[in-house]
Design an enzyme around this catalytic site. Structure first.
Site, PDB file in Angstrom:
ATOM      1  N   LYS A   6       0.840  -1.206   0.000  1.00  0.00           N
ATOM      2  CA  LYS A   6       0.000   0.000   0.000  1.00  0.00           C
ATOM      3  C   LYS A   6       0.875   1.257   0.000  1.00  0.00           C
ATOM      4  CE  LYS A   6      -3.808  -2.465   2.101  1.00  0.00           C
ATOM      5  NZ  LYS A   6      -4.549  -2.856   3.298  1.00  0.00           N
TER       6      LYS A   6
ATOM      7  N   GLN B  18      -4.301  -1.573   9.503  1.00  0.00           N
ATOM      8  CA  GLN B  18      -4.231  -2.906   8.893  1.00  0.00           C
ATOM      9  C   GLN B  18      -4.808  -3.957   9.841  1.00  0.00           C
ATOM     10  OE1 GLN B  18      -3.118  -3.488   5.663  1.00  0.00           O
ATOM     11  NE2 GLN B  18      -3.968  -5.508   6.037  1.00  0.00           N
TER      12      GLN B  18
ATOM     13  N   ASP C 105     -11.066   3.072   4.223  1.00  0.00           N
ATOM     14  CA  ASP C 105     -11.346   1.640   4.031  1.00  0.00           C
ATOM     15  C   ASP C 105     -12.855   1.389   3.985  1.00  0.00           C
ATOM     16  OD1 ASP C 105      -9.511  -0.271   3.460  1.00  0.00           O
ATOM     17  OD2 ASP C 105      -8.843  -0.580   5.529  1.00  0.00           O
TER      18      ASP C 105
END
Ligand code: NAD
Length: 296
Positions: free
Chosen positions: A52, A96, A119
């Site tokens: 990422k 994460q 997200d």
């Protein structure tokens, strides 16, 4: 033989569009910035975070990493998220998952500012999807939609069957496909669905997101169906140097012979997920500066 929908090619195309967009934003004094929070040292999570950050760099998005030890408490993690929420430099926050130990992911998600939840996991953003007014769409469902759109596959009036009902993948895909503009007639299947093959074999568009290696076999697929494989499963394979390889939820070789379009694993939905995180970050920076979202 079916046509392959390549997530590698489509995500590269989106990343190129994003690079141009970010260059233009920078001329307006806006530098999109993503905070990337990693707790602990899970090797798979470290790889995801590295990928990422690398994609951010390629596109020109600034990324600021926060690597925390696995001894981090819930309170410490939530304090960090709150600080990132109020930091005007940061447009998007990514934490994460999975989190190590007893850390509560649901609680962390609720700490995100919905305006920085790139997200798309916060209940506010899930609710906006359910109301047909999406803001941040979670990255994997968003990637699936872009794959369909950019492959010229019409979803309107089609029977779409989604295998899996998780909040992360199955449920938002099903909600989005049934919403205005996508206009599919959607059936959601899960571990208690009766006569599964009967249901899936009526699908014009079949989306597999269950996490069981090569679960979808040719008898479950209608001839000419579009098959999107979200699954990422590692299975033993002594012929590989690593002793294992990645497969999806679809038995690719036998289903490929029957489908009209199909995705691969790897190289399918996976790379799209990162590209859509980048799109959400750029859009976050646009919205926070009073601009409208990118036209994808
Ligand atoms: P999950 O475990 O949260 O959900 C799995 C779903 O599958 C559940 O809703 C369950 O009811 C359903 N299911 C389980 N067994 C079933 C059966 N026998 N028949 C029908 N339905 C069944 O998983 P998830 O987070 O939604 O992920 C699904 C898969 O997608 C996993 O392989 C995961 O690794 C992968 N994934 C890929 C990406 C990507 O970027 N490509 C992102 C997220 C998840």
């Amino acid at each position: 033989m079916s046509e392959i929908i390549s997530g590698k090619i489509i995500s590269a195309q989106i990343n190129r569009e994003l690079r141009t967009e970010v260059d233009q934003l920078k001329t307006k004094g806006i530098e999109p910035c993503l905070a990337v929070v990693l707790v602990g040292e899970d090797p798979a999570s470290e790889v995801y975070v590295r990928n990422k950050k690398r994609t951010c760099e390629e596109i020109g998005i600034r990324s600021i990493g926060h690597n925390l030890p696995d001894t981090t408490t819930q309170e410490e993690l939530e304090t960090l998220v709150q600080n990132l929420n109020s930091d005007p430099v940061i447009h998007g926050i990514l934490c994460q998952f999975p989190l190590p130990g007893d850390l509560d992911e649901t609680q962390v998600i609720q700490t995100f500012s919905p305006e920085k939840d790139v997200d798309g996991l916060h209940p506010m953003n899930a609710g906006l999807i359910a109301m047909g007014q999406p803001r941040f769409i979670s990255c994997t469902p968003y990637g699936v939609l872009q794959m369909l759109k950019r492959s010229g596959i019409s979803t309107s009036g089609k029977n779409a069957v989604v295998l899996g009902r998780s909040n992360l993948v199955g449920r938002p895909i099903a909600t989005l496909l049934s919403s205005k503009g996508w206009d599919s007639t959607v059936t959601v299947c899960h571990s208690r669905t009766a006569d599964l093959a009967e249901v899936t074999s009526k699908a014009d568009i079949l989306i597999a997101a269950i996490g069981i290696p090569e679960f979808v076999t040719k008898n479950m697929v209608k001839k000419g169906a579009v098959v999107i494989d979200v699954g990422i499963n590692r299975i033993d394979d002594p012929s590989k140097t690593k002793g294992s390889r990645l497969v999806g939820d679809v038995a690719f070789e036998e289903v490929e012979a029957k489908a009209s379009f199909i995705t691969t694993v790897p190289g399918g939905v996976g790379p799209m997920t990162i590209a859509m995180l980048m799109v959400n970050t750029v859009n976050a920076s646009r919205w926070q500066n009073g601009l409208t979202e990118m036209n994808l």
